[in-house]
Design a protein around this motif. Sequence first.
Motif, PDB file in Angstrom:
ATOM      1  N   ARG A 387       0.847  -1.196   0.000  1.00  0.00           N
ATOM      2  CA  ARG A 387       0.000   0.000   0.000  1.00  0.00           C
ATOM      3  C   ARG A 387       0.883   1.246   0.000  1.00  0.00           C
ATOM      4  O   ARG A 387       1.942   1.288   0.629  1.00  0.00           O
ATOM      5  N   VAL A 388       0.428   2.257  -0.748  1.00  0.00           N
ATOM      6  CA  VAL A 388       1.195   3.501  -0.856  1.00  0.00           C
ATOM      7  C   VAL A 388       0.285   4.693  -0.608  1.00  0.00           C
ATOM      8  O   VAL A 388      -0.938   4.620  -0.758  1.00  0.00           O
ATOM      9  N   PRO A 395       5.593   4.362   0.257  1.00  0.00           N
ATOM     10  CA  PRO A 395       5.035   3.161   0.893  1.00  0.00           C
ATOM     11  C   PRO A 395       4.499   3.458   2.291  1.00  0.00           C
ATOM     12  O   PRO A 395       5.112   4.207   3.051  1.00  0.00           O
ATOM     13  N   LEU A 396       3.368   2.873   2.623  1.00  0.00           N
ATOM     14  CA  LEU A 396       2.829   2.968   3.974  1.00  0.00           C
ATOM     15  C   LEU A 396       3.485   1.900   4.851  1.00  0.00           C
ATOM     16  O   LEU A 396       3.788   0.800   4.367  1.00  0.00           O
ATOM     17  N   ARG A 397       3.710   2.224   6.128  1.00  0.00           N
ATOM     18  CA  ARG A 397       4.418   1.318   7.025  1.00  0.00           C
ATOM     19  C   ARG A 397       3.542   0.949   8.221  1.00  0.00           C
ATOM     20  O   ARG A 397       2.698   1.746   8.663  1.00  0.00           O
ATOM     21  N   ALA A 411      -5.827  -1.877  -3.844  1.00  0.00           N
ATOM     22  CA  ALA A 411      -4.796  -1.441  -4.778  1.00  0.00           C
ATOM     23  C   ALA A 411      -3.468  -1.299  -4.054  1.00  0.00           C
ATOM     24  O   ALA A 411      -3.418  -0.906  -2.887  1.00  0.00           O
ATOM     25  N   GLY A 412      -2.388  -1.618  -4.748  1.00  0.00           N
ATOM     26  CA  GLY A 412      -1.059  -1.461  -4.179  1.00  0.00           C
ATOM     27  C   GLY A 412      -0.003  -1.448  -5.264  1.00  0.00           C
ATOM     28  O   GLY A 412      -0.244  -1.899  -6.393  1.00  0.00           O
ATOM     29  N   GLY A 455       6.618   1.067  -9.804  1.00  0.00           N
ATOM     30  CA  GLY A 455       5.987   2.329 -10.175  1.00  0.00           C
ATOM     31  C   GLY A 455       4.581   2.144 -10.694  1.00  0.00           C
ATOM     32  O   GLY A 455       3.951   3.094 -11.145  1.00  0.00           O
ATOM     33  N   ASP A 456       4.047   0.913 -10.617  1.00  0.00           N
ATOM     34  CA  ASP A 456       2.704   0.626 -11.115  1.00  0.00           C
ATOM     35  C   ASP A 456       1.801   0.136  -9.984  1.00  0.00           C
ATOM     36  O   ASP A 456       2.223  -0.646  -9.125  1.00  0.00           O
ATOM     37  N   VAL A 457       0.563   0.595 -10.008  1.00  0.00           N
ATOM     38  CA  VAL A 457      -0.431   0.196  -9.016  1.00  0.00           C
ATOM     39  C   VAL A 457      -1.348  -0.860  -9.634  1.00  0.00           C
ATOM     40  O   VAL A 457      -1.919  -0.645 -10.703  1.00  0.00           O
ATOM     41  N   LEU A 458      -1.448  -2.001  -8.963  1.00  0.00           N
ATOM     42  CA  LEU A 458      -2.282  -3.098  -9.414  1.00  0.00           C
ATOM     43  C   LEU A 458      -3.196  -3.538  -8.275  1.00  0.00           C
ATOM     44  O   LEU A 458      -3.052  -3.099  -7.130  1.00  0.00           O
ATOM     45  N   SER A 459      -4.115  -4.422  -8.583  1.00  0.00           N
ATOM     46  CA  SER A 459      -4.917  -5.063  -7.544  1.00  0.00           C
ATOM     47  C   SER A 459      -4.962  -6.553  -7.842  1.00  0.00           C
ATOM     48  O   SER A 459      -4.713  -6.980  -8.977  1.00  0.00           O
ATOM     49  N   MET A 460      -5.270  -7.356  -6.818  1.00  0.00           N
ATOM     50  CA  MET A 460      -5.284  -8.815  -6.952  1.00  0.00           C
ATOM     51  C   MET A 460      -6.611  -9.363  -6.463  1.00  0.00           C
ATOM     52  O   MET A 460      -7.136  -8.892  -5.451  1.00  0.00           O
ATOM     53  N   ASP A 461      -7.137 -10.358  -7.189  1.00  0.00           N
ATOM     54  CA  ASP A 461      -8.372 -10.984  -6.704  1.00  0.00           C
ATOM     55  C   ASP A 461      -8.020 -12.176  -5.798  1.00  0.00           C
ATOM     56  O   ASP A 461      -6.847 -12.469  -5.551  1.00  0.00           O
TER      57      ASP A 461
END
Length: 609
Positions: A387-388, A395-397, A411-412, A455-461
Amino acid sequence: MYSNQYLWSWQFTWIVLKTLPRDFRGLMFLIKMKLDISHYNKSNFTIGKIFESLVKKHPAKPCFICEDTTWTYQDVDNITNRIGNYFYEAGYRKGDMVALFMENRPEYVCIWLGLSKIGVSAALINFNQRDMALVHSINVSNARAVIFGGELSQAIKDVLPQLSKTIQLYHSGPLNTNDITPVDLDAALVRTSSFPPPKVQQSFKDCLFYIYTSGTTGLPKAAVVSHTRYYYMTMGVRFFFKITGEDVLYDTLPLYHTAGGILGTGQAVLGGTTLVIRKKFSASQFWNDCIKYNCTVAQYIGEICRYLLAQPEKQTDLHHKVRLMFGNGLRPQIWREFQERFGVEVMGEFYGATEGNCNIINFENKVGAVGFLTRILPFLYPVTLIRVNEQTGEPLRDRNGLCIFAKPGEAGELVGKIVKGNPLREFDGYANKSASQKKIVYDVYRRGDSGFLTGDVLSMDQYGYMYFRDRTGDTFRWRGENVSTSEVEAVIHNIVKLQDAVCYGVEIPGIEGRAGMAAIVDENNTVDVNVIAEGLKRSLPPYARPVFLRLTKSVSMTGTFKLKKVDLKKEGFNPEVKDKIFYLDSKSGRYEQVTPAVYHGICSHKIRL
């Protein structure tokens, strides 16, 4: 009432049953690559040596076809040997770099392959580049020489004063200007031996060539492509999509890019597949060519599929033999429509960064997915989504300082764990080491580890299928190319001499990628948008020129004096905002004002950009 533990167990069992065959195939590929690369490393193999084994196997088989001219494997081997011998005799040695600036044709592949036989690397430069971007790309590679196509003579002449005086120029093909005096490489090769060049001690880990990527900020970056990287990227596509030596592959993509220049050419160079090279993509001729050359496989980027669908329907739409098309950027909305109209059995999507370590692939025709990650044994291929911060991209920590992983449906940013000594997990980086550091994130899984930031944001099912969402940072994708906003902003600053200008990408309904838009501060109404148009035409390739301009009285800034883009992106090119907005007329090449009628015309695709 079922317990949460019971439900989780049942769901995981279902996921295993659904994804096991897919994941097993992925595991088989990882094992195969580990064994192959280990063997080639120990044997000091190179891409050139693998190619030579194919020449011995079938010397008379067509390797390249271009404009009705066929180059057999023996023809290509002879030319690459001449190139290797010529440059070796000229004093070029292992570790030297030669910039290659040429439009699509078989000689392009022959040159970098021939140079590799003597350990010399090539810098594959985008033939659309001009002005400062071209100078930068040549200089950052530390090239001893530039080999350019005669059709690009004027571009070389324009930047010659800004290049090192020691750089040697070579041209292939007729010059289109008489004001420069490079060495005629074609004539020189005729006089050079076609016997194998002198043996040079090389490693499978050595640099094969540079491919330029815009990354997330700044001018193009030279990404290092080793022999190992070229091999496993090529063989990944080959393995998962079941491409064979009996196939004929149609490649209309630029050979300076990973898609056309590695995944396309690699099928011929490493696998014995005949490659049909077209100098430039043509929507009207695409299927005609596939029919003419009996192509069974073709490459695409998302825009290509849309352009093909936009063509008038013809009776010959189904007369081809193409069973597979592979690429990236195919919109889910047109996936099935494209297959139904053109009868292509499999659309194979993949995702990967040229310099990265987290390539993924969708070989099951899963609509919209760019690849998959295993949910069963994720440690086998340590790639994940973190997550960003949507505003900063940072990036979130968690409370322990580690990255926070995105859950299915969230999304991440895609990140690949870096493991030194593992060729599938290493990050080869860029020619510029400081640029490499900017792509590394630390403390991902545990303290002290590191990962490559895509550098790309994706999501996963829930099954591990991955779906592309957006780019982070200051880059967006348009016309199949990554556009660096800072590069565009620098050009605009040079043209209008204003301090504040910001570039970003905006969405147009139904069109892949994001169209470039620039907001320029014009407090005194002195900006001439068509002066900007002329300046952009001189300095930027077509895909990087902003489609929209917005003249504004001010642009909001952050506390660190960075221009804010979030609100500008949301407002897009809608003329209801208080500022004047212009669009680039594709016919006149001039900027015209966006009115409500024009806005609706663009959104409905009645006005084409």
